[in-house]
Structures are given as structure tokens and as C-alpha cells.
Write an enzyme that holds these catalytic residues in place. Structure first.
Site: not given
Ligand code: NAD
Length: 313
Positions: A83, A122-123, A146, A175
Site C-alpha cells: 500500500s 511492484s509496478s 513504498y 494491481n
Molecule cells: P498481503 O498484505 O495480503 O500479504 C503480505 C503478507 O506478508 C501478509 O501475510 C503479512 O502478514 C506478511 N508480512 C508483512 N510483514 C511481515 C513481516 N515483517 N514478517 C513476516 N511476514 C510479514 O499483500 P499481497 O497483496 O498478497 O502482497 C504480496 C506481495 O506482493 C508484497 O510484497 C506486495 O508488496 C507485492 N505486490 C502486491 C501487489 C498487489 O496488487 N496486491 C502489487 C504489487 C506488489
């Protein structure tokens, strides 16, 4: 190519989260022995299927990372604080988890001599890059803490490759959406937020005029990209690839589609734009197709229907 995973020990950091838990499902379905390192800060124990071993610990703790990596062949590093708005509100927390945490995971993977690390970028790393079509090698300056943390992840991955000869592949998710994505709290992503509002009979909130656009990508495709990245030829390592369909949908169009799919008649409500948001984000998916053999399969219509049925279930 997806590698043989039957009986192979793997680690998914952030495996109790949205993308991580879908990846865990896919790895278990292929017979892998799945370990999850997650502090459950935004993830949920209920997301994890039976069969995955949860190590409830923090990636900011290098010893926890070492214990988690010991004996595994592949590390899929998904844990992070996601986020853009969260990072604007609390940059130190985002940097501590995403940057120091990633350094710990990489160091632990090096010590454990894992075969390969695949990590979530990430994008947002494209930041203020001018072309609408985002292509690897044409990044701009990051627009939020971020985004800066994800740029640092890519730099760390590159340094670990050069210093220690590790095989590391980055995936720049655009996304990602799908079932289990949390609609909770102020930092929820746009699709679960809209879905929840529509199903609760409330107007979805659009920040800004709704002309900002995104390349919405179904979670099953993000999972496929991870599996392919694990098995891609060694020459494909040492880079980060766009993971997206290569299409652009405005947030106003998205709201319209969701309202229609959910059968809601309420028009969206507009609020001021949010700091750090990029105006347009559309991927050129060519490099991932050429180097990883990855092509996104699920279109927005099908993906939204599958997400909606997940929310209604
Ligand atoms: P999410 O918040 O559902 O998953 C992140 C997970 O990491 C959670 O289970 C959380 O409990 C765990 N976590 C956070 N801090 C932690 C820590 N200090 N130690 C251990 N675990 C920890 O988010 P998501 O959407 O599934 O994202 C997964 C990855 O993809 C992330 O790296 C995010 O930055 C990246 N990302 C997601 C998107 C998207 O659109 N969802 C886009 C670009 C990048």
C-alpha cells in the site's frame, strides 16, 4: 518451464497473505513441501490450507529467516507491507519490513544455498516514468516510500546476484486482484474496496476523477509467473519482469463494471486524489513472455466474476 516440485521443500514468505496463500495452494497441488514465514500482520491463518507449515515470525528477524530457509530449494518472497498510502503515513515501518526484511531473506537464502529466490516487486517502481506503457529498463523516480522500498528490493537482489552468484528473479506485479484480497481498513486495494461497497449497498469511492488507469491482473496469473520464474533458464535471472496482462482500464470503468456485476445501481462517489498514486499504469508484458514463458490468461471480466463469487461464497 515450471520446475518439478513433487516432494521439494520450498519457503513462501508472506504465505498467509493474499497472493502468497494462492501460491501456497498451487505449490501444494504440485506436491511441494511448503513452509510459510509470516507474522500475520496483514495475513490470516485461515488463508492457509492444511498441509502448509506456518512459522509465525518476522522477516525483520534474521535468525527467523535463517531457520525458515534451512533446507529449502526455492524461496518465494512475498512478505511486505503493501500500500502506497500506508507508506506515506508511516514510511519507517514500510522501509523496515520491505528493505531490511528483504535483505534478511536474501542473506538467509544465501546461507542456506537455496537454488533460486523469486521475489515480489511492484509496478510502483516505474514511478514518474513518462511513457504510459511501462517497460523494464525505462523506470522513473519512485513516488512513494513504498515504491522506493521496492526499488531497493531490486537493487539488493542485483547486489546479491553479483556478490554471491545467487539466482534471483523479481516480479513486478501490476494491481493483482482476486479472492481473499482483504477489503479491510484504509489501505485496502481498489477492487476489494469497490466490491465490498457494492455488496453492502454503498457507493464505491473513487479518489480523483477516475481517469487514472491500471493494468488489473488476476491472482492466478501472478501465481503462474512465480512458478515459471522458479523454473526459467539461469539466463533469465538477475532481472525483474512485468507481471500483467498489458491492458489498461480506468478506475471509473472498473467501478462501472463492478457495479454492473454486483447488480448495484448506486453511482460512485468522488473524493480528492491520494498522494503518491501514479496516474497511469499499463505494462509491456513482452519480456516476461520471452524470458519466462509467461502470458497472463485471465481477462478482467472473468477475473471479476471469479472474485465476486469468492466474496459471495
Ligand atoms: P498481503 O498484505 O495480503 O500479504 C503480505 C503478507 O506478508 C501478509 O501475510 C503479512 O502478514 C506478511 N508480512 C508483512 N510483514 C511481515 C513481516 N515483517 N514478517 C513476516 N511476514 C510479514 O499483500 P499481497 O497483496 O498478497 O502482497 C504480496 C506481495 O506482493 C508484497 O510484497 C506486495 O508488496 C507485492 N505486490 C502486491 C501487489 C498487489 O496488487 N496486491 C502489487 C504489487 C506488489
Amino acid at each position: 518451464m515450471i520446475p518439478e516440485l513433487d516432494g521439494v521443500p520450498v519457503l513462501v514468505t508472506g504465505g498467509a497473505g493474499f497472493i502468497g496463500s494462492h501460491l501456497v495452494d498451487a505449490l501444494l497441488a504440485r506436491g511441494a513441501q511448503v513452509r510459510v514465514l509470516d507474522d500475520l500482520s496483514t495475513g490470516r491463518r485461515e488463508n492457509l490450507p492444511a498441509g502448509a507449515k506456518l512459522l509465525e515470525d518476522d522477516i525483520r528477524d534474521v535468525e527467523a529467516c535463517r531457520a525458515a530457509c534451512a533446507g529449502v530449494a526455492y524461496v518465494f518472497h512475498q512478505a511486505a507491507l503493501g500500500s502506497v498510502p500506508r507508506s506515506i503515513a508511516d514510511p519507517a515501518a514500510t522501509v523496515a519490513v520491505n528493505v531490511a526484511g528483504t535483505a534478511n531473506v536474501l542473506a538467509a537464502a544465501r546461507d542456506a544455498q537455496v537454488r533460486r529466490v523469486v521475489y515480489a516487486s511492484s509496478s510502483s517502481v516505474y514511478g514518474d516514468a513518462r511513457p504510459v506503457l511501462k517497460r523494464e529498463g525505462e523506470e522513473g523516480r519512485p513516488l512513494s516510500p513504498y515504491a522506493a522500498s521496492k526499488v531497493m528490493n531490486e537493487e539488493l537482489a542485483d547486489v546479491f546476484r553479483r556478490c554471491y552468484g545467487m539466482e534471483i528473479v523479481g516480479l513486478r506485479y501490476f494491481n493483482i486482484y482476486g479472492p481473499r484480497q482483504s477489503p479491510e481498513g484504509p489501505y485496502a486495494a481498489v477492487i476489494p474496496r469497490f466490491l465490498r461497497a457494492c455488496l453492502a449497498g454503498e457507493a464505491p469511492v473513487i479518489y480523483g476523477d477516475g481517469t487514472q488507469s491500471r493494468d488489473f491482473t488476476f491472482v492466478e496469473d501472478a501465481v503462474l509467473a512465480n512458478l515459471l520464474a522458479a523454473g526459467a533458464p539461469a539466463e533469465a535471472c538477475g532481472r525483474a519482469y512485468n507481471v500483467a496482462r498489458g491492458e489498461r482500464t480506468t478506475v471509473a470503468e472498473l467501478a462501472e463494471r463492478i457495479l454492473e456485476a454486483a447488480g448495484s445501481g448506486l453511482p460512485p462517489r468522488h473524493e480528492p486524489p491520494r498522494a503518491g498514486d501514479v496516474p497511469h499504469s499499463q505494462a509491456d508484458p513482452a519480456a516476461a513472455e520471452a524470458r519466462l514463458g509467461f502470458l497472463a490468461r485471465v481477462g478482467l471480466r472473468e477475473g471479476l466474476e471469479r472474485t465476486l463469487s469468492g466474496v459471495r461464497a
